[in-house]
Design an enzyme around this catalytic site. Structure first.
Site, PDB file in Angstrom:
ATOM      1  N   LYS A  11      37.905  39.912  23.082  1.00 53.36           N
ATOM      2  CA  LYS A  11      37.778  40.996  24.055  1.00 53.36           C
ATOM      3  C   LYS A  11      37.658  42.368  23.383  1.00 53.36           C
ATOM      4  O   LYS A  11      37.901  42.509  22.178  1.00 53.36           O
ATOM      5  CB  LYS A  11      38.971  40.951  25.009  1.00 53.36           C
ATOM      6  CG  LYS A  11      38.975  39.696  25.877  1.00 53.36           C
ATOM      7  CD  LYS A  11      40.158  39.703  26.836  1.00 53.36           C
ATOM      8  CE  LYS A  11      40.153  38.486  27.738  1.00 53.36           C
ATOM      9  NZ  LYS A  11      41.306  38.495  28.665  1.00 53.36           N
ATOM     10  N   PHE A  59      43.545  42.611  40.616  1.00 53.99           N
ATOM     11  CA  PHE A  59      43.263  43.106  39.264  1.00 53.99           C
ATOM     12  C   PHE A  59      41.779  43.081  38.904  1.00 53.99           C
ATOM     13  O   PHE A  59      41.399  43.496  37.802  1.00 53.99           O
ATOM     14  CB  PHE A  59      44.050  42.292  38.224  1.00 53.99           C
ATOM     15  CG  PHE A  59      43.726  40.819  38.212  1.00 53.99           C
ATOM     16  CD1 PHE A  59      42.593  40.337  37.563  1.00 53.99           C
ATOM     17  CD2 PHE A  59      44.562  39.911  38.847  1.00 53.99           C
ATOM     18  CE1 PHE A  59      42.294  38.980  37.553  1.00 53.99           C
ATOM     19  CE2 PHE A  59      44.276  38.545  38.838  1.00 53.99           C
ATOM     20  CZ  PHE A  59      43.137  38.085  38.185  1.00 53.99           C
ATOM     21  N   ARG A  87      43.167  26.916  23.284  1.00 57.15           N
ATOM     22  CA  ARG A  87      44.187  27.566  24.103  1.00 57.15           C
ATOM     23  C   ARG A  87      45.522  27.646  23.358  1.00 57.15           C
ATOM     24  O   ARG A  87      46.250  28.626  23.483  1.00 57.15           O
ATOM     25  CB  ARG A  87      44.323  26.875  25.447  1.00 57.15           C
ATOM     26  CG  ARG A  87      43.067  27.110  26.312  1.00 57.15           C
ATOM     27  CD  ARG A  87      43.155  26.527  27.686  1.00 57.15           C
ATOM     28  NE  ARG A  87      44.108  27.206  28.545  1.00 57.15           N
ATOM     29  CZ  ARG A  87      43.907  28.374  29.143  1.00 57.15           C
ATOM     30  NH1 ARG A  87      42.779  29.030  28.951  1.00 57.15           N
ATOM     31  NH2 ARG A  87      44.829  28.897  29.921  1.00 57.15           N
ATOM     32  N   THR A  93      48.993  33.818  27.960  1.00 62.69           N
ATOM     33  CA  THR A  93      48.197  34.949  28.452  1.00 62.69           C
ATOM     34  C   THR A  93      48.913  36.268  28.223  1.00 62.69           C
ATOM     35  O   THR A  93      48.305  37.261  27.828  1.00 62.69           O
ATOM     36  CB  THR A  93      47.889  34.758  29.952  1.00 62.69           C
ATOM     37  OG1 THR A  93      47.189  33.522  30.107  1.00 62.69           O
ATOM     38  CG2 THR A  93      47.033  35.885  30.495  1.00 62.69           C
ATOM     39  N   ARG A 104      47.239  35.926  20.470  1.00 63.35           N
ATOM     40  CA  ARG A 104      47.747  36.961  21.378  1.00 63.35           C
ATOM     41  C   ARG A 104      49.046  37.573  20.876  1.00 63.35           C
ATOM     42  O   ARG A 104      49.264  38.772  21.041  1.00 63.35           O
ATOM     43  CB  ARG A 104      47.877  36.402  22.783  1.00 63.35           C
ATOM     44  CG  ARG A 104      46.496  36.154  23.404  1.00 63.35           C
ATOM     45  CD  ARG A 104      46.608  35.664  24.814  1.00 63.35           C
ATOM     46  NE  ARG A 104      45.299  35.512  25.437  1.00 63.35           N
ATOM     47  CZ  ARG A 104      44.941  34.458  26.148  1.00 63.35           C
ATOM     48  NH1 ARG A 104      45.791  33.454  26.345  1.00 63.35           N
ATOM     49  NH2 ARG A 104      43.739  34.403  26.687  1.00 63.35           N
ATOM     50  N   ASN A 114      44.610  41.481  26.254  1.00 65.45           N
ATOM     51  CA  ASN A 114      45.251  40.372  25.543  1.00 65.45           C
ATOM     52  C   ASN A 114      44.365  39.691  24.495  1.00 65.45           C
ATOM     53  O   ASN A 114      44.545  38.529  24.180  1.00 65.45           O
ATOM     54  CB  ASN A 114      45.824  39.362  26.534  1.00 65.45           C
ATOM     55  CG  ASN A 114      44.767  38.641  27.347  1.00 65.45           C
ATOM     56  OD1 ASN A 114      43.578  38.931  27.251  1.00 65.45           O
ATOM     57  ND2 ASN A 114      45.209  37.699  28.160  1.00 65.45           N
ATOM     58  N   HIS A 117      39.860  35.371  25.348  1.00 64.09           N
ATOM     59  CA  HIS A 117      39.744  34.473  26.503  1.00 64.09           C
ATOM     60  C   HIS A 117      39.366  33.100  25.994  1.00 64.09           C
ATOM     61  O   HIS A 117      38.608  32.974  25.031  1.00 64.09           O
ATOM     62  CB  HIS A 117      38.642  34.967  27.454  1.00 64.09           C
ATOM     63  CG  HIS A 117      38.167  33.924  28.425  1.00 64.09           C
ATOM     64  ND1 HIS A 117      38.795  33.695  29.620  1.00 64.09           N
ATOM     65  CD2 HIS A 117      37.143  33.024  28.353  1.00 64.09           C
ATOM     66  CE1 HIS A 117      38.163  32.709  30.255  1.00 64.09           C
ATOM     67  NE2 HIS A 117      37.156  32.288  29.507  1.00 64.09           N
TER      68      HIS A 117
END
EC number: 2.7.4.6
Length: 143
Positions: A11, A59, A87, A93, A104, A114, A117
């Site tokens: 991100k 959000f 993951r 998250t 993260r 964070n 994704h």
């Protein structure tokens, strides 16, 4: 064990902090192979389309604004149980709840920014990969 593909985004927050190489190293160290990758700066339309399933959530506007705030890296990863493996590498998250040594925990500032994704299922991965990559752009490893 099943060889799967999953979709991943680094991100804007992590790209801005030059964590791309460190994050790619985590993927490869865990046995995931990067079979497609590119940097993109999402338009509002692209971000809204990608996150359409969240369009009614409170959000959504902030998510779209964040995801269009700077370039992102999108990649397709391949490996044994790739969806779950990816993951696990990402961590929870909310970075405050992420296990030590996860992406993260190490690179994210908040639940809103964070760092990354990852697809939550094989079906989601197929849809998300197709959103960003044509079949011709996927380069399975042959050696």
């Amino acid at each position: 064990m099943a060889i799967e593909r999953t979709f991943s985004i680094i991100k804007p927050d992590a790209v801005a902090k030059n964590h791309i190489g460190a994050i790619y190293n985590r993927f490869e160290t865990a046995g995931l192979k990067i079979i497609a990758s590119k940097m993109v700066h999402l338009s509002q339309e692209q971000a809204e389309g990608f996150y359409a399933e969240h369009s009614e959530r409170p959000f959504f506007g902030a998510l779209v604004a964040f995801m269009t705030s700077g370039p992102i890296m999108v990649q397709t990863l391949e490996g044994e149980n790739a969806v779950l493996a990816h993951r696990e590498i990402l961590g929870a998250t909310n970075p405050a709840e992420a296990a030590e040594g996860t992406i993260r925990a190490d690179f994210a500032e908040s639940i809103d920014e964070n760092a990354a994704h990852g697809s939550d299922s094989v079906a989601s991965a197929e849809r998300e990969v197709a959103y960003f990559f044509s079949t011709e752009e996927l380069c399975p490893r042959t050696r």
